[in-house]
Motif scaffolding. Structure first.
Motif, PDB file in Angstrom:
ATOM      1  N   MET C 153      29.745  36.127  45.564  1.00 16.00           N
ATOM      2  CA  MET C 153      29.020  34.934  45.102  1.00 16.00           C
ATOM      3  C   MET C 153      29.754  34.278  43.928  1.00 16.00           C
ATOM      4  O   MET C 153      29.898  33.058  43.894  1.00 16.00           O
ATOM      5  CB  MET C 153      27.606  35.295  44.662  1.00 16.00           C
ATOM      6  CG  MET C 153      26.766  35.800  45.786  1.00 16.00           C
ATOM      7  SD  MET C 153      25.066  35.238  45.765  1.00 16.00           S
ATOM      8  CE  MET C 153      25.145  33.547  45.617  1.00 16.00           C
ATOM      9  N   ILE C 154      30.212  35.080  42.983  1.00 14.18           N
ATOM     10  CA  ILE C 154      30.912  34.507  41.824  1.00 14.18           C
ATOM     11  C   ILE C 154      32.140  33.727  42.286  1.00 14.18           C
ATOM     12  O   ILE C 154      32.364  32.585  41.891  1.00 14.18           O
ATOM     13  CB  ILE C 154      31.330  35.631  40.843  1.00 14.18           C
ATOM     14  CG1 ILE C 154      30.100  36.161  40.123  1.00 14.18           C
ATOM     15  CG2 ILE C 154      32.346  35.116  39.835  1.00 14.18           C
ATOM     16  CD1 ILE C 154      30.393  37.329  39.202  1.00 14.18           C
ATOM     17  N   SER C 155      32.902  34.344  43.174  1.00  8.79           N
ATOM     18  CA  SER C 155      34.124  33.693  43.641  1.00  8.79           C
ATOM     19  C   SER C 155      33.804  32.394  44.398  1.00  8.79           C
ATOM     20  O   SER C 155      34.408  31.356  44.157  1.00  8.79           O
ATOM     21  CB  SER C 155      34.886  34.675  44.532  1.00  8.79           C
ATOM     22  OG  SER C 155      36.083  34.106  44.952  1.00  8.79           O
ATOM     23  N   VAL C 156      32.821  32.461  45.304  1.00  9.77           N
ATOM     24  CA  VAL C 156      32.508  31.289  46.126  1.00  9.77           C
ATOM     25  C   VAL C 156      31.885  30.176  45.281  1.00  9.77           C
ATOM     26  O   VAL C 156      32.201  28.997  45.447  1.00  9.77           O
ATOM     27  CB  VAL C 156      31.566  31.683  47.286  1.00  9.77           C
ATOM     28  CG1 VAL C 156      31.101  30.448  48.041  1.00  9.77           C
ATOM     29  CG2 VAL C 156      32.278  32.630  48.231  1.00  9.77           C
ATOM     30  N   MET C 157      31.012  30.554  44.350  1.00  3.82           N
ATOM     31  CA  MET C 157      30.385  29.508  43.533  1.00  3.82           C
ATOM     32  C   MET C 157      31.411  28.829  42.639  1.00  3.82           C
ATOM     33  O   MET C 157      31.333  27.619  42.410  1.00  3.82           O
ATOM     34  CB  MET C 157      29.234  30.081  42.708  1.00  3.82           C
ATOM     35  CG  MET C 157      28.076  30.435  43.633  1.00  3.82           C
ATOM     36  SD  MET C 157      26.581  30.965  42.825  1.00  3.82           S
ATOM     37  CE  MET C 157      25.989  29.486  42.122  1.00  3.82           C
ATOM     38  N   GLN C 189      37.837  24.218  52.573  1.00  6.91           N
ATOM     39  CA  GLN C 189      38.222  24.153  51.164  1.00  6.91           C
ATOM     40  C   GLN C 189      37.919  25.448  50.436  1.00  6.91           C
ATOM     41  O   GLN C 189      38.547  25.786  49.454  1.00  6.91           O
ATOM     42  CB  GLN C 189      37.458  23.035  50.471  1.00  6.91           C
ATOM     43  CG  GLN C 189      37.880  21.679  50.918  1.00  6.91           C
ATOM     44  CD  GLN C 189      37.227  20.663  50.027  1.00  6.91           C
ATOM     45  OE1 GLN C 189      37.696  20.407  48.933  1.00  6.91           O
ATOM     46  NE2 GLN C 189      36.128  20.122  50.488  1.00  6.91           N
ATOM     47  N   LEU C 190      36.865  26.155  50.906  1.00 10.24           N
ATOM     48  CA  LEU C 190      36.471  27.391  50.236  1.00 10.24           C
ATOM     49  C   LEU C 190      37.306  28.578  50.675  1.00 10.24           C
ATOM     50  O   LEU C 190      37.175  29.665  50.132  1.00 10.24           O
ATOM     51  CB  LEU C 190      35.002  27.695  50.538  1.00 10.24           C
ATOM     52  CG  LEU C 190      33.975  26.921  49.742  1.00 10.24           C
ATOM     53  CD1 LEU C 190      32.598  27.431  50.088  1.00 10.24           C
ATOM     54  CD2 LEU C 190      34.235  27.093  48.258  1.00 10.24           C
ATOM     55  N   GLY C 191      38.156  28.373  51.692  1.00 13.47           N
ATOM     56  CA  GLY C 191      38.929  29.475  52.274  1.00 13.47           C
ATOM     57  C   GLY C 191      39.475  30.452  51.245  1.00 13.47           C
ATOM     58  O   GLY C 191      39.138  31.644  51.292  1.00 13.47           O
ATOM     59  N   ALA C 195      38.295  34.293  50.617  1.00  8.75           N
ATOM     60  CA  ALA C 195      39.241  35.397  50.826  1.00  8.75           C
ATOM     61  C   ALA C 195      39.314  36.295  49.594  1.00  8.75           C
ATOM     62  O   ALA C 195      39.325  37.521  49.708  1.00  8.75           O
ATOM     63  CB  ALA C 195      40.618  34.845  51.164  1.00  8.75           C
ATOM     64  N   VAL C 196      39.336  35.674  48.407  1.00 11.34           N
ATOM     65  CA  VAL C 196      39.361  36.464  47.169  1.00 11.34           C
ATOM     66  C   VAL C 196      38.121  37.347  47.101  1.00 11.34           C
ATOM     67  O   VAL C 196      38.212  38.555  46.854  1.00 11.34           O
ATOM     68  CB  VAL C 196      39.434  35.546  45.921  1.00 11.34           C
ATOM     69  CG1 VAL C 196      39.108  36.327  44.665  1.00 11.34           C
ATOM     70  CG2 VAL C 196      40.812  34.925  45.815  1.00 11.34           C
TER      71      VAL C 196
END
Lengths: 365, 286, 268
Positions: C153-157, C189-191, C195-196
């Protein structure tokens, strides 16, 4: 230009937008004809962007109706309004090539591949960017990106293209070039355009009609030269072009002329179209380019002393300090030997009766 | 004709779509996070009937009090040692040109990415009785010196700082990099010596990073389980190990639950303090 | 050039020596397992007296080791997939809706990071013994999904914060439905951010000990649990081989994450 509603592409009927107590738009009525190029002009916070967002469906009106191409779209979601929009920051998809960006709206519409290819190639030729079709947007210059963003709208022939300060991020020279390009595309394709800007020159250059917004209301609308030559309010006069404004009190008039009594003397002014009463406050407007420096004293001139003169290439601006301490600006064509060296000279700033205009005194805010 | 003005914009998500997208994770968090926490609380309170007996017993249990003291002693020692060593490392990193700094940061981050089990095993191999260091000492002293550095308090603290140092270093480094170097130049031109510059300028201005680093370290170490279990002796049990002890050795789930709740309360308090210091919870990976 | 220490050479020297001691202390434990792992298969030796692959042979032939490795990879893959499916939509909804109570939900989703793992381990142990999920793969996966979603969630947000919301608006104006906007504009764009998050979740699940130790016995034992008992009870040299394999894997994943983060920074 105010078209009858049958041929109107967009009609706003008593559209109001409130955020809590704050009323961002007060009961706006506006009609845009098919093929018309209309500019929403105004300072920031005047409600022009709110109006654009309402038409785009990004926000919903608190009351009123929005009709696009004969359909009531007031509550229709954005993606079903059939519009196009061009943003200041281009809003091109960074992960798609130029070709894919332009093809995107056609794919959304489920067009066959051949037709998509044909149409995209067509608009790329139209904006003369066929050679960058395979590049990503970030490899393009700002001007090129904005042309792609324009092409992406044109390609699916939307009922209306909304443009939100589309040239704001470009430098002056490129901006003027793009203004002409947008005008050319508008003339060739006959698409209805609603253009938002705070730049009066841009509005004057491009529009069929300017809608001047102020404080959530339409201050005045009309063709560019009407707004320039016949402003109806002090706000209009000040926002478009520069102006000399001299406040005073209307004395009785006769024939087509009234007299305005000001601190600088009483001046004859053509009687305004609207009803007025003697004793009412009013403001005299004369554009700087309609004033000349003379030494002849008559009823349409003010005595003063030249405080400064600045050279603006083809024209010279003289700042004339009047007897009451206020300044009027006189703009004359620049001729050899006339500029400069006139500081502290006592002169008269003079105009002709038909260049004077009597405006209502602005409401105190 | 009045439509609601709360309708979402073109790029906003309607309330129903949002609920559909949020529901699965919310359900999971209720079922696999809040429910077990609630169950633990309930287990600590219910023993045939609702009572605070388990907590009262903990409060008078010499084992629990000793373990609690251990926990704080180890956490604070570990934090202080990692502060004392972490600060120079952060200064060293801050003084490097960017490329070299990246290279040095890799050395700091490597243990961060290494499994705690690998590190524990390696620390035994280095610091154990037959470890690398003792072999070296033995060789140098002709077999005279063998320092017991594992399976005791020293071992726990060594393991602890190996785990904590990266967090401390990164936190202080953030403050040091934000510091305006011109202040130091200015102080130098005014004749201040480097010790005075450190005490009067660098240290006070890096305080936010120090405070955050200390709180992160204490919070992380207070709940440590693996390190004391693998690198400590019987005397170095920490609260987390006590939970395990009650669960597995004495099968006293009530006491285990009460201990876990006490740990949760302490660490909750620390997290709240950290949140206030940082003005928000943006905790790094733990 | 660099005035952090003023002009004092003594101060600089003290700091440099202290810093390098720390680098060594941080670095050596991660590296020393490599030479040990190629040593004699009888005991833990450094430096090893002879080069041998015996420890790796032991690892790959002993089903207790090899099996727990497979189990761990299985759990980590399942965890990553499920955690992505839950966390990515939730992150998108939190970032792009105006639902009341978003702050509370966000707090709930971040909570697994803030609760000591031992507390979660005990709670899940109590719960799963009631639900019959102890020592099952499903149980470990469920627990790991809960533990790893905050990181995704942190990475995607943060990815969503960096992506331009005008792109979603413009796609919608061009006629794209919510679904098309999500799959053709938002997701691509979130790719890198996804992935991270996924790599991080994978690594966390692969390394997680405490909860797995509470939840698994002989059947569903993961590699870290096997390592934990081994370090605790026998301290076999095979551990060096396992550790080397794990460290190499962690390093590859870390490099992948760094490369992806570089890529996203270069884009924006």
């Amino acid at each position: 230009m105010n078209a009858p509603s049958a041929s109107a592409m967009v009609q706003l009927q008593a559209v109001t937008k409130r955020y809590g107590e704050f009323e961002a738009l007060h009961s706006i009525d506006l009609s845009i004809a098919k093929g018309e190029f209309v500019t929403l002009l105004g300072p920031s916070g005047s409600g022009k962007s709110t109006l654009l967002n309402l038409i785009a469906g990004m926000i919903m009106p608190s009351s009123g109706r929005i009709i696009i191409d004969g359909r009531d779209t007031t509550t229709l979601p954005t993606n079903r309004r059939g519009l196009g929009m061009v943003f200041q920051n281009y809003a091109l998809m960074p992960h798609m090539t130029v070709f894919e960006n332009i093809a995107f709206p056609l794919q959304v519409r489920g067009l066959p591949k051949d037709e998509i290819r044909r149409k995209v190639t067509g608009v790329l030729d139209l904006i003369q960017l066929g050679h960058v079709a395979g590049r990503k947007p970030r490899e393009l210059s700002g001007g090129q990106q904005q042309r792609v963003s324009l092409a992406r709208c044109i390609v699916y022939n939307p009922a209306l293209i909304l443009m939100d300060e589309p040239l704001g991020a470009l430098d002056k020279k490129l901006r003027e070039q793009m203004q002409l390009e947008i005008k050319r595309l508008h003339a060739e394709l006959g698409i209805t355009m609603l253009y938002v800007t705070h730049d009066q020159d841009e509005a004057l250059t491009m529009s069929d009609r300017i809608v001047l917004m102020n404080g959530g209301r339409i201050e005045q609308q009309g063709q560019p030269d009407t707004l320039y030559f016949k402003p109806e309010t002090v706000f209009s006069a000040e926002f478009i072009g520069s102006s000399n404004l001299i406040p005073g009190e209307i004395a009785a008039g006769e024939g087509g002329t009234v007299t305005l009594k000001t601190a600088l003397g009483a001046f004859p002014v053509p009687a305004p179209d609207r009803p007025f009463k003697p004793g009412e406050r009013g403001v005299l407007l004369v554009r700087p380019e309609n004033m000349t420096l003379t030494d002849r004293a008559d009823s349409t001139s003010i005595a003063g002393r030249i405080e400064d003169s600045i050279l603006l290439g083809g024209v010279v601006r003289h700042f004339v300090r009047c007897t009451d301490g206020s300044t009027v600006i006189v703009q004359e064509l620049n001729q050899p030997g006339r500029a400069g060296a006139r500081r502290d000279e006592t002169v008269r700033a003079s105009w002709t009766l038909d260049h004077a205009r009597l405006l209502p005194s602005p409401p105190t805010r | 004709m009045t439509s609601s003005s709360t309708a979402t914009g073109a790029s906003g998500l309607g309330p129903w779509s949002a609920i559909v997208l949020l529901a699965p994770l919310t359900v999971l968090m209720f079922a696999i996070l809040l429910y077990p926490l609630g169950l633990t609380l309930w287990t600590s309170l219910y023993d045939g009937q609702l009572s605070l007996r388990a907590y009262a017993e903990l409060a008078s249990s010499t084992l629990f009090l000793k373990v609690l003291r251990n926990t704080f002693e180890i956490a604070i020692t570990g934090t202080l040692v990692s502060l004392v060593f972490g600060y120079p490392v952060a200064m060293h990193l801050a003084a490097q040109p960017p490329r070299r700094r990246t290279a040095c940061l890799v050395m700091v981050m490597l243990p961060f990415w290494t499994s705690i089990l690998v590190k524990s095993f390696a620390l035994v191999a280095v610091f154990g009785n037959q470890g690398l260091l003792n072999q070296l000492l033995g060789f140098l002293s002709g077999g005279q010196i063998n320092l017991p550095m594992m399976f005791n308090r020293v071992g726990v603290v060594l393991g602890m700082i190996n785990f904590l140092l990266p967090f401390m270093i990164l936190s202080i480094l953030g403050s040091l990099l934000a510091l305006d170097r011109r202040l130091i130049l200015a102080a130098e031109t005014m004749g201040a010596g480097s010790l005075r510059i450190f005490w009067k300028i660098i240290l006070p201005l890096s305080m936010p990073g120090v405070v955050a680093g200390v709180l992160i370290n204490v919070t992380l170490s207070i709940g440590m389980y693996i390190t004391p279990a693998l690198l400590g002796g019987r005397q170095d049990m920490m609260v987390a190990n006590l939970v395990d002890f009650y669960t597995r050795q004495t099968l006293d789930w009530t006491a285990a639950s009460a201990t876990a709740m006490a740990l949760l309360a302490i660490s909750g308090l620390l997290v709240a303090m950290l949140g206030r210091v940082r003005g928000g919870l943006s905790g790094g990976p733990a | 050039m660099n005035p952090l220490f003023g002009s004092s050479d003594v101060a600089r020297r003290i700091v440099t020596v202290a810093a390098w001691l720390c680098y060594l202390f941080l670095l050596i434990p991660s590296l020393i397992v490599v030479p040990i792992s190629f040593g004699n298969s009888g005991q833990i030796e450094f430096p090893p007296r002879e080069f041998s692959l015996g420890l790796y042979r032991q690892f790959f032939t002993d089903p207790a080791w090899w099996g727990s490795m497979v189990q761990s990879l299985l759990v980590a893959v399942a965890t990553t997939v499920i955690a992505l499916l839950l966390a990515v939509p939730a992150a998108y909804a939190l970032a792009r809706s105006e639902l009341p109570g978003r702050g509370l939900l966000r707090g709930l989703f971040m909570m697994p990071m803030l609760v000591p793992v031992i507390v979660l381990g005990l709670g899940l142990y109590l719960q799963f013994s009631n639900w019959g999920l102890l020592d099952t793969t499903a149980g470990v996966v469920l627990a790991h999904v809960m533990l790893t979603t905050p990181y995704i969630m942190i990475s995607v947000m943060s990815g969503l914060q960096h992506s331009d919301i005008a792109l979603e608006t413009v796609a919608s104006i061009m006629g794209a439905s919510r679904r098309v906007v999500f799959f053709r504009v938002v997701l691509p764009q979130l790719g890198p951010a996804i992935a991270v998050g996924a790599l991080f979740a994978f690594l966390m699940s692969l390394d997680e000990v405490v909860v797995a130790y509470f939840l698994t016995g002989t059947d569903a034992m993961t590699l870290p649990v096997k390592m934990y008992s081994s370090i605790r009870w026998e301290l076999t040299p095979v551990l060096a081989a396992v550790s080397t394999l794990l460290t190499v894997l962690s390093l590859l994943i870390a490099l992948g994450i760094i490369a992806l983060q570089r890529k996203t920074e270069a884009h924006s």
